[in-house]
Design a protein around this motif. Structure first.
Motif, PDB file in Angstrom:
ATOM      1  N   SER A  50       0.826  -1.207   0.000  1.00 46.13           N
ATOM      2  CA  SER A  50       0.000   0.000   0.000  1.00 46.13           C
ATOM      3  C   SER A  50       0.862   1.259   0.000  1.00 46.13           C
ATOM      4  O   SER A  50       0.490   2.256   0.586  1.00 46.13           O
ATOM      5  CB  SER A  50      -0.912  -0.002   1.226  1.00 46.13           C
ATOM      6  N   ALA A  51       2.005   1.223  -0.688  1.00 42.81           N
ATOM      7  CA  ALA A  51       2.885   2.392  -0.730  1.00 42.81           C
ATOM      8  C   ALA A  51       2.286   3.487  -1.603  1.00 42.81           C
ATOM      9  O   ALA A  51       1.698   3.213  -2.653  1.00 42.81           O
ATOM     10  CB  ALA A  51       4.259   2.000  -1.248  1.00 42.81           C
ATOM     11  N   VAL A  52       2.442   4.740  -1.150  1.00 39.41           N
ATOM     12  CA  VAL A  52       1.981   5.889  -1.927  1.00 39.41           C
ATOM     13  C   VAL A  52       3.146   6.767  -2.357  1.00 39.41           C
ATOM     14  O   VAL A  52       2.978   7.646  -3.197  1.00 39.41           O
ATOM     15  CB  VAL A  52       0.935   6.717  -1.150  1.00 39.41           C
ATOM     16  N   ALA A  53       4.332   6.538  -1.776  1.00 44.14           N
ATOM     17  CA  ALA A  53       5.535   7.272  -2.167  1.00 44.14           C
ATOM     18  C   ALA A  53       6.747   6.390  -1.885  1.00 44.14           C
ATOM     19  O   ALA A  53       6.737   5.581  -0.953  1.00 44.14           O
ATOM     20  CB  ALA A  53       5.657   8.581  -1.389  1.00 44.14           C
ATOM     21  N   LEU A  54       7.781   6.562  -2.700  1.00 40.39           N
ATOM     22  CA  LEU A  54       8.998   5.776  -2.589  1.00 40.39           C
ATOM     23  C   LEU A  54      10.185   6.691  -2.819  1.00 40.39           C
ATOM     24  O   LEU A  54      10.182   7.473  -3.778  1.00 40.39           O
ATOM     25  CB  LEU A  54       8.963   4.656  -3.638  1.00 40.39           C
ATOM     26  N   VAL A  55      11.185   6.640  -1.915  1.00 39.61           N
ATOM     27  CA  VAL A  55      12.373   7.483  -2.030  1.00 39.61           C
ATOM     28  C   VAL A  55      13.621   6.634  -1.814  1.00 39.61           C
ATOM     29  O   VAL A  55      13.582   5.626  -1.116  1.00 39.61           O
ATOM     30  CB  VAL A  55      12.345   8.659  -1.021  1.00 39.61           C
ATOM     31  N   ALA A  56      14.723   7.062  -2.417  1.00 37.11           N
ATOM     32  CA  ALA A  56      15.983   6.328  -2.298  1.00 37.11           C
ATOM     33  C   ALA A  56      17.081   7.228  -1.756  1.00 37.11           C
ATOM     34  O   ALA A  56      17.205   8.385  -2.151  1.00 37.11           O
ATOM     35  CB  ALA A  56      16.415   5.780  -3.661  1.00 37.11           C
ATOM     36  N   GLY A  57      17.879   6.670  -0.830  1.00 34.62           N
ATOM     37  CA  GLY A  57      19.122   7.281  -0.405  1.00 34.62           C
ATOM     38  C   GLY A  57      20.245   6.589  -1.162  1.00 34.62           C
ATOM     39  O   GLY A  57      19.997   5.881  -2.142  1.00 34.62           O
ATOM     40  N   ASP A  58      21.465   6.746  -0.703  1.00 33.76           N
ATOM     41  CA  ASP A  58      22.574   6.094  -1.409  1.00 33.76           C
ATOM     42  C   ASP A  58      22.415   4.580  -1.472  1.00 33.76           C
ATOM     43  O   ASP A  58      22.469   3.996  -2.550  1.00 33.76           O
ATOM     44  CB  ASP A  58      23.912   6.428  -0.741  1.00 33.76           C
ATOM     45  N   PHE A  59      22.257   3.928  -0.324  1.00 33.86           N
ATOM     46  CA  PHE A  59      22.189   2.470  -0.258  1.00 33.86           C
ATOM     47  C   PHE A  59      20.964   1.991   0.517  1.00 33.86           C
ATOM     48  O   PHE A  59      20.991   0.945   1.132  1.00 33.86           O
ATOM     49  CB  PHE A  59      23.463   1.908   0.392  1.00 33.86           C
ATOM     50  N   HIS A  60      19.909   2.762   0.512  1.00 30.30           N
ATOM     51  CA  HIS A  60      18.676   2.383   1.193  1.00 30.30           C
ATOM     52  C   HIS A  60      17.478   3.013   0.492  1.00 30.30           C
ATOM     53  O   HIS A  60      17.644   3.902  -0.344  1.00 30.30           O
ATOM     54  CB  HIS A  60      18.712   2.806   2.665  1.00 30.30           C
ATOM     55  N   ASN A  61      16.305   2.529   0.839  1.00 33.60           N
ATOM     56  CA  ASN A  61      15.047   3.059   0.316  1.00 33.60           C
ATOM     57  C   ASN A  61      14.048   3.158   1.449  1.00 33.60           C
ATOM     58  O   ASN A  61      14.132   2.413   2.423  1.00 33.60           O
ATOM     59  CB  ASN A  61      14.453   2.118  -0.740  1.00 33.60           C
ATOM     60  N   CYS A  62      13.086   4.044   1.290  1.00 28.60           N
ATOM     61  CA  CYS A  62      11.978   4.148   2.235  1.00 28.60           C
ATOM     62  C   CYS A  62      10.691   4.354   1.456  1.00 28.60           C
ATOM     63  O   CYS A  62      10.689   4.975   0.390  1.00 28.60           O
ATOM     64  CB  CYS A  62      12.166   5.319   3.192  1.00 28.60           C
ATOM     65  N   ALA A  63       9.621   3.835   2.011  1.00 27.41           N
ATOM     66  CA  ALA A  63       8.302   3.998   1.405  1.00 27.41           C
ATOM     67  C   ALA A  63       7.346   4.575   2.432  1.00 27.41           C
ATOM     68  O   ALA A  63       7.403   4.235   3.616  1.00 27.41           O
ATOM     69  CB  ALA A  63       7.781   2.658   0.907  1.00 27.41           C
ATOM     70  N   LEU A  64       6.479   5.445   1.973  1.00 30.49           N
ATOM     71  CA  LEU A  64       5.374   5.957   2.776  1.00 30.49           C
ATOM     72  C   LEU A  64       4.154   5.125   2.411  1.00 30.49           C
ATOM     73  O   LEU A  64       3.832   4.965   1.233  1.00 30.49           O
ATOM     74  CB  LEU A  64       5.127   7.435   2.460  1.00 30.49           C
ATOM     75  N   LEU A  65       3.493   4.582   3.420  1.00 32.75           N
ATOM     76  CA  LEU A  65       2.317   3.752   3.197  1.00 32.75           C
ATOM     77  C   LEU A  65       1.044   4.584   3.271  1.00 32.75           C
ATOM     78  O   LEU A  65       1.029   5.675   3.843  1.00 32.75           O
ATOM     79  CB  LEU A  65       2.276   2.624   4.229  1.00 32.75           C
ATOM     80  N   ALA A  66      -0.019   4.064   2.706  1.00 34.39           N
ATOM     81  CA  ALA A  66      -1.294   4.784   2.653  1.00 34.39           C
ATOM     82  C   ALA A  66      -1.824   5.140   4.038  1.00 34.39           C
ATOM     83  O   ALA A  66      -2.526   6.139   4.200  1.00 34.39           O
ATOM     84  CB  ALA A  66      -2.328   3.949   1.894  1.00 34.39           C
ATOM     85  N   ASP A  67      -1.467   4.357   5.059  1.00 37.24           N
ATOM     86  CA  ASP A  67      -1.948   4.642   6.415  1.00 37.24           C
ATOM     87  C   ASP A  67      -1.063   5.618   7.183  1.00 37.24           C
ATOM     88  O   ASP A  67      -1.262   5.831   8.369  1.00 37.24           O
ATOM     89  CB  ASP A  67      -2.123   3.342   7.203  1.00 37.24           C
ATOM     90  N   GLY A  68      -0.069   6.232   6.509  1.00 37.29           N
ATOM     91  CA  GLY A  68       0.774   7.239   7.143  1.00 37.29           C
ATOM     92  C   GLY A  68       2.000   6.705   7.851  1.00 37.29           C
ATOM     93  O   GLY A  68       2.745   7.456   8.458  1.00 37.29           O
ATOM     94  N   ARG A  69       2.210   5.385   7.805  1.00 34.77           N
ATOM     95  CA  ARG A  69       3.421   4.806   8.381  1.00 34.77           C
ATOM     96  C   ARG A  69       4.506   4.730   7.308  1.00 34.77           C
ATOM     97  O   ARG A  69       4.234   4.942   6.131  1.00 34.77           O
ATOM     98  CB  ARG A  69       3.132   3.409   8.938  1.00 34.77           C
ATOM     99  N   ALA A  70       5.741   4.405   7.733  1.00 29.99           N
ATOM    100  CA  ALA A  70       6.853   4.298   6.789  1.00 29.99           C
ATOM    101  C   ALA A  70       7.611   2.992   7.003  1.00 29.99           C
ATOM    102  O   ALA A  70       7.632   2.453   8.118  1.00 29.99           O
ATOM    103  CB  ALA A  70       7.810   5.480   6.953  1.00 29.99           C
TER     104      ALA A  70
END
Length: 167
Positions: A50-70
């Motif tokens: 349920s990801a709504v956004a996806l971002v990348a750092g140098d050697f990692h990634n993070c996603a924002l989920l539809a419920d506001g968690r990451a």
């Protein structure tokens, strides 16, 4: 829906809320449960339906989920995954202390979320104060509130800094 790139890897966010990544996987940043480099996209093993956004750092990634968690995965030096540890993760791990986030940003080794009420929370490497609580050298392994910021409408992160757009 979106695409993001790190130091040697790329990830795409699909319309169904899942993600596919390819490239360098030396720290598990492709999220497929392995550390095997991939020449073509692989689907993340778990945690992103349920990801709504996806971002990348140098050697990692993070996603924002539809419920506001990451959720974050990959290299976890200086706490860049926000799960309270420095253990690398080859599948998405929940970021501690986040709810009600509406935007996410990744820097080289730190991350921030913008909350619905205009406040921000950040975690990871903090040598130059990029997590918003003054220079501290070591990383912040869980998210911390950004001092004095309570009316932001946008957030972005770079190599050693974070910026917010104010209302």
């Amino acid at each position: 829906v979106g695409i993001t790139a790190g130091f040697g890897h790329t990830c795409a966010l699909l319309a169904n809320g899942s993600a596919r990544c390819w490239g360098d996987n030396s720290a598990g940043q492709l999220g497929d449960g392995s550390r095997t480099n991939q020449l073509s996209p692989v689907t993340l093993v778990t945690g992103l339906d349920s990801a709504v956004a996806l971002v990348a750092g140098d050697f990692h990634n993070c996603a924002l989920l539809a419920d506001g968690r990451a959720r974050c995965w990959g290299w976890n030096d200086n706490g860049r995954l926000g799960d309270g540890t420095t253990v690398d993760r080859s599948t998405p791990a929940a970021v501690s202390g986040i709810g009600n986030a509406v935007a996410i940003a990744a820097g080289t080794a730190h991350n921030c979320v913008l909350l619905a009420d205009g406040r921000a929370r950040c975690w990871g490497y903090n040598a130059t104060g990029q997590v918003g609580e003054g220079p501290g050298g070591a990383g912040r392994f869980t998210c911390v509130s950004v001092d004095g910021l309570n009316n932001a409408v946008g957030i972005t992160a770079g190599f050693g800094h974070t910026c917010a757009l104010l209302a």
